[in-house]
Design a protein around this motif. Structure first.
Motif, PDB file in Angstrom:
ATOM      1  N   GLN A  58       0.828  -1.204   0.000  1.00  0.00           N
ATOM      2  CA  GLN A  58       0.000   0.000   0.000  1.00  0.00           C
ATOM      3  C   GLN A  58       0.867   1.260   0.000  1.00  0.00           C
ATOM      4  N   SER A  59       1.829   1.268  -0.911  1.00  0.00           N
ATOM      5  CA  SER A  59       2.730   2.413  -1.015  1.00  0.00           C
ATOM      6  C   SER A  59       2.992   2.752  -2.473  1.00  0.00           C
ATOM      7  N   VAL A  60       3.271   4.016  -2.721  1.00  0.00           N
ATOM      8  CA  VAL A  60       3.638   4.458  -4.062  1.00  0.00           C
ATOM      9  C   VAL A  60       5.105   4.109  -4.278  1.00  0.00           C
ATOM     10  N   VAL A  61       5.392   3.312  -5.303  1.00  0.00           N
ATOM     11  CA  VAL A  61       6.767   2.882  -5.544  1.00  0.00           C
ATOM     12  C   VAL A  61       7.465   3.752  -6.579  1.00  0.00           C
ATOM     13  N   ALA A  62       6.693   4.477  -7.395  1.00  0.00           N
ATOM     14  CA  ALA A  62       7.314   5.345  -8.399  1.00  0.00           C
ATOM     15  C   ALA A  62       6.336   6.433  -8.818  1.00  0.00           C
ATOM     16  N   THR A  63       6.886   7.606  -9.097  1.00  0.00           N
ATOM     17  CA  THR A  63       6.093   8.736  -9.583  1.00  0.00           C
ATOM     18  C   THR A  63       6.760   9.308 -10.827  1.00  0.00           C
ATOM     19  N   ILE A  64       5.985   9.412 -11.893  1.00  0.00           N
ATOM     20  CA  ILE A  64       6.459   9.975 -13.157  1.00  0.00           C
ATOM     21  C   ILE A  64       5.833  11.352 -13.308  1.00  0.00           C
ATOM     22  N   LYS A  65       6.649  12.357 -13.592  1.00  0.00           N
ATOM     23  CA  LYS A  65       6.125  13.703 -13.798  1.00  0.00           C
ATOM     24  C   LYS A  65       6.469  14.188 -15.195  1.00  0.00           C
ATOM     25  N   ARG A  66       5.440  14.724 -15.850  1.00  0.00           N
ATOM     26  CA  ARG A  66       5.591  15.274 -17.194  1.00  0.00           C
ATOM     27  C   ARG A  66       5.552  16.789 -17.087  1.00  0.00           C
ATOM     28  N   ARG A  67       6.618  17.450 -17.571  1.00  0.00           N
ATOM     29  CA  ARG A  67       6.707  18.898 -17.407  1.00  0.00           C
ATOM     30  C   ARG A  67       6.840  19.581 -18.764  1.00  0.00           C
ATOM     31  N   GLU A  68       6.310  20.796 -18.850  1.00  0.00           N
ATOM     32  CA  GLU A  68       6.283  21.529 -20.112  1.00  0.00           C
ATOM     33  C   GLU A  68       7.640  22.109 -20.485  1.00  0.00           C
TER      34      GLU A  68
END
Length: 216
Positions: A58-68
């Protein structure tokens, strides 16, 4: 038509694990292994952030961020003190390789380097950096539900399964956006690299959902 949960999924062999996406989406889906939900992928409506969650912990293992303006980033909260790094430093285009065809993408992991390729045999396949014969993970299609994604991960890649899953969804979405551009005959806005899926969001334990994605 049977729902995904009503289908009897084939068992995973001891030499590999198959992760079944419950819908034809690389950015909003629940992944099942041995009939049990293992990971969820959730993307916000603007398409600027994708979180991958391990259901067991129950944990976030990865976060992907898309930036302009700046480079897109990837963050593994349990690594590097939770610092974000540019995706192009983790997934690096290969320009010259005696082992792999171009274009290929180098995946840098703690257990070594691997290479993603798209070829006639597989839509996407991951190989050891100095081996082009047997993939350690690959994309296949499941007949039911229609067009569902199946990611097969060999036992030799299990210790880096999170790297495999996260890099796969990034590259699969890139392929889909490239195909969409070809179909439309035009270049889409930059932010459509990660677009929301019209089929809705997967279920996720409330305390596992990042605060910015919760519906109040």
């Amino acid at each position: 038509m049977e729902s995904f949960l009503e289908l009897e999924l084939p068992p995973t062999s001891s030499k590999s694990r198959s992760y079944y996406f419950d819908r034809n989406s690389a950015i909003n889906a629940t992944l099942y292994c041995n009939g049990q939900p293992s990971y969820t992928i959730m993307t916000n409506k603007s398409g600027t952030r994708t979180d991958v969650c391990d259901i067991a912990t129950q944990s976030v293992v990865a976060t992907i961020k898309r930036r302009e303006v700046f480079a897109d980033t990837i963050k593994f909260p349990a690594r590097n003190n939770g610092a974000s790094v540019a995706i192009n430093k983790w997934l690096r285009p290969i320009t010259h390789s005696p082992y792999h065809a171009e274009p290929s993408i180098l995946l840098v992991t703690d257990v070594g380097n691997f290479v993603w390729e798209s070829d006639a045999a597989h839509r996407l396949a991951l190989y050891a950096e100095e081996d082009h014969h047997v993939p350690v993970a690959f994309f296949s299609r499941n007949k039911q539900p229609q067009d569902a994604i199946v990611l097969v991960v060999k036992s030799s890649a299990e210790e880096m399964v999170e790297d495999v899953i996260v890099s796969f969804i990034i590259l699969e979405q890139r392929l889909r956006m490239k195909e969409k551009r070809r179909q439309n005959g035009m270049m889409p806005p930059r932010h459509t690299f990660f677009t929301s899926c019209a089929s809705g969001r997967p279920l996720l334990a409330p305390h596992c959902i990042p605060t910015h994605l919760r519906v109040i």
